[in-house]
Design a protein around this motif. Structure first.
Motif, PDB file in Angstrom:
ATOM      1  N   LEU A   1       3.281   0.074   8.743  1.00  0.00           N
ATOM      2  CA  LEU A   1       1.855  -0.341   8.824  1.00  0.00           C
ATOM      3  C   LEU A   1       1.034   0.782   9.014  1.00  0.00           C
ATOM      4  CD1 LEU A   1       2.439  -3.176  11.498  1.00  0.00           C
ATOM      5  CD2 LEU A   1       2.521  -3.451   9.202  1.00  0.00           C
ATOM      6  N   LEU A   2      -0.272   0.322   8.559  1.00  0.00           N
ATOM      7  CA  LEU A   2      -1.254   1.302   8.469  1.00  0.00           C
ATOM      8  C   LEU A   2      -2.052   1.754   9.678  1.00  0.00           C
ATOM      9  CD1 LEU A   2      -3.384  -0.050   5.472  1.00  0.00           C
ATOM     10  CD2 LEU A   2      -1.420   1.741   5.265  1.00  0.00           C
ATOM     11  N   THR A   6      -6.026  -3.297  12.259  1.00  0.00           N
ATOM     12  CA  THR A   6      -5.773  -4.475  13.074  1.00  0.00           C
ATOM     13  C   THR A   6      -4.939  -5.627  12.170  1.00  0.00           C
ATOM     14  OG1 THR A   6      -7.682  -3.909  14.584  1.00  0.00           O
ATOM     15  CG2 THR A   6      -6.766  -6.266  14.527  1.00  0.00           C
ATOM     16  N   TYR A   7      -3.699  -6.059  12.564  1.00  0.00           N
ATOM     17  CA  TYR A   7      -3.203  -6.986  12.087  1.00  0.00           C
ATOM     18  C   TYR A   7      -2.984  -8.471  12.869  1.00  0.00           C
ATOM     19  CZ  TYR A   7      -1.291  -3.291   9.059  1.00  0.00           C
ATOM     20  OH  TYR A   7      -1.198  -2.513   8.054  1.00  0.00           O
ATOM     21  N   TYR A   8      -2.951  -9.274  12.016  1.00  0.00           N
ATOM     22  CA  TYR A   8      -3.053 -10.890  12.673  1.00  0.00           C
ATOM     23  C   TYR A   8      -1.613 -11.468  12.482  1.00  0.00           C
ATOM     24  CZ  TYR A   8      -7.844 -10.060  13.123  1.00  0.00           C
ATOM     25  OH  TYR A   8      -9.232  -9.541  13.721  1.00  0.00           O
ATOM     26  N   PHE A  31      -2.779  -7.377  16.675  1.00  0.00           N
ATOM     27  CA  PHE A  31      -2.670  -6.118  17.407  1.00  0.00           C
ATOM     28  C   PHE A  31      -3.126  -5.121  16.531  1.00  0.00           C
ATOM     29  CE2 PHE A  31       1.146  -7.229  14.874  1.00  0.00           C
ATOM     30  CZ  PHE A  31       1.261  -5.891  14.048  1.00  0.00           C
ATOM     31  N   THR A  32      -3.413  -3.968  17.061  1.00  0.00           N
ATOM     32  CA  THR A  32      -3.832  -2.810  16.518  1.00  0.00           C
ATOM     33  C   THR A  32      -2.659  -1.653  16.485  1.00  0.00           C
ATOM     34  OG1 THR A  32      -6.053  -3.417  16.930  1.00  0.00           O
ATOM     35  CG2 THR A  32      -5.742  -1.317  16.267  1.00  0.00           C
ATOM     36  N   VAL A  33      -2.516  -0.998  15.219  1.00  0.00           N
ATOM     37  CA  VAL A  33      -1.607   0.265  15.215  1.00  0.00           C
ATOM     38  C   VAL A  33      -2.007   1.456  15.731  1.00  0.00           C
ATOM     39  CG1 VAL A  33      -0.197   1.360  13.720  1.00  0.00           C
ATOM     40  CG2 VAL A  33      -0.352  -0.906  13.192  1.00  0.00           C
ATOM     41  N   THR A  34      -1.543   2.062  16.494  1.00  0.00           N
ATOM     42  CA  THR A  34      -2.147   3.299  16.963  1.00  0.00           C
ATOM     43  C   THR A  34      -2.686   4.246  16.056  1.00  0.00           C
ATOM     44  OG1 THR A  34      -1.345   5.399  18.665  1.00  0.00           O
ATOM     45  CG2 THR A  34       0.279   4.660  17.014  1.00  0.00           C
TER      46      THR A  34
END
Length: 193
Positions: A1-2, A6-8, A31-34
């Protein structure tokens, strides 16, 4: 994931046997990846007494496939002395042969097959230029055995210790004893003094 994206997501149950059916979708969550850069641990920033053999440590992060590192004598990481590379998975990097009394700068970034984090904050350290500390016999000792063992402080990352023993503090008499000792030993046995 990038990183930083932010992913839904949502999930539903599906039944494929007779009278196939599916449930309603779950509520949508996100959620949002660090996107936080790697946190550097050792050597400490501003350390002025680092050994010429230095294990570099940083905080590992799940999902990172490679760590890129750079160590240089300039904070712009563009000199001919640049040390750079990548390593898989490990957040420990042992490096050696740093010059005494020299300041170095370092940074690390994480990446995986799709994306790359920004570089960490730049840290610096200076390799010790302190002289070796002589331990025994103590300075000015008298009645020392003629078969004495000379002890001194050890230092990681060196190859040899040069030593000199003489009856003159200028180390220029005909009785001068000199040589080198493997870095595995921080002592020297003398005999028949």
């Amino acid at each position: 994931l990038l990183f930083g994206m932010t992913y839904y997501w949502q999930v539903r149950a599906l039944k494929t046997s007779a009278l196939a059916d599916s449930s309603s979708w779950s509520t949508i969550q996100s959620f949002t990846v660090t996107n936080s850069p790697i946190s550097l641990s050792t050597p400490l920033n501003g350390d002025t007494n680092a050994n010429p053999f230095i294990p570099f440590y940083w905080t590992s992060q799940d999902g990172i496939t490679y760590y890129d590192y750079q160590v240089d004598m300039t904070p712009s990481f563009n000199s001919s002395t640049l040390i750079s590379g990548s390593q898989s998975g490990s957040s420990i990097l042992p490096l050696s042969d740093f010059l005494f009394g020299t300041t170095y700068y370092w940074r690390v970034r994480g990446r995986h097959f799709t994306d790359t984090l920004a570089w960490s904050t730049i840290r610096n350290f200076t390799v010790t230029n302190n002289p070796i500390t002589l331990s025994t016999p103590s300075n000015g000792a008298t009645n020392v055995n003629p078969n004495v063992t000379l002890d001194w402080s050890s230092l990681d990352g060196i190859t040899f210790y040069d030593y000199q023993v003489d009856v003159s503090p200028s180390f220029n008499s005909p009785q001068l004893i000199s040589g080198n000792r493997s870095s595995s030993y921080s002592y020297l046995g003398m005999s028949n003094l």
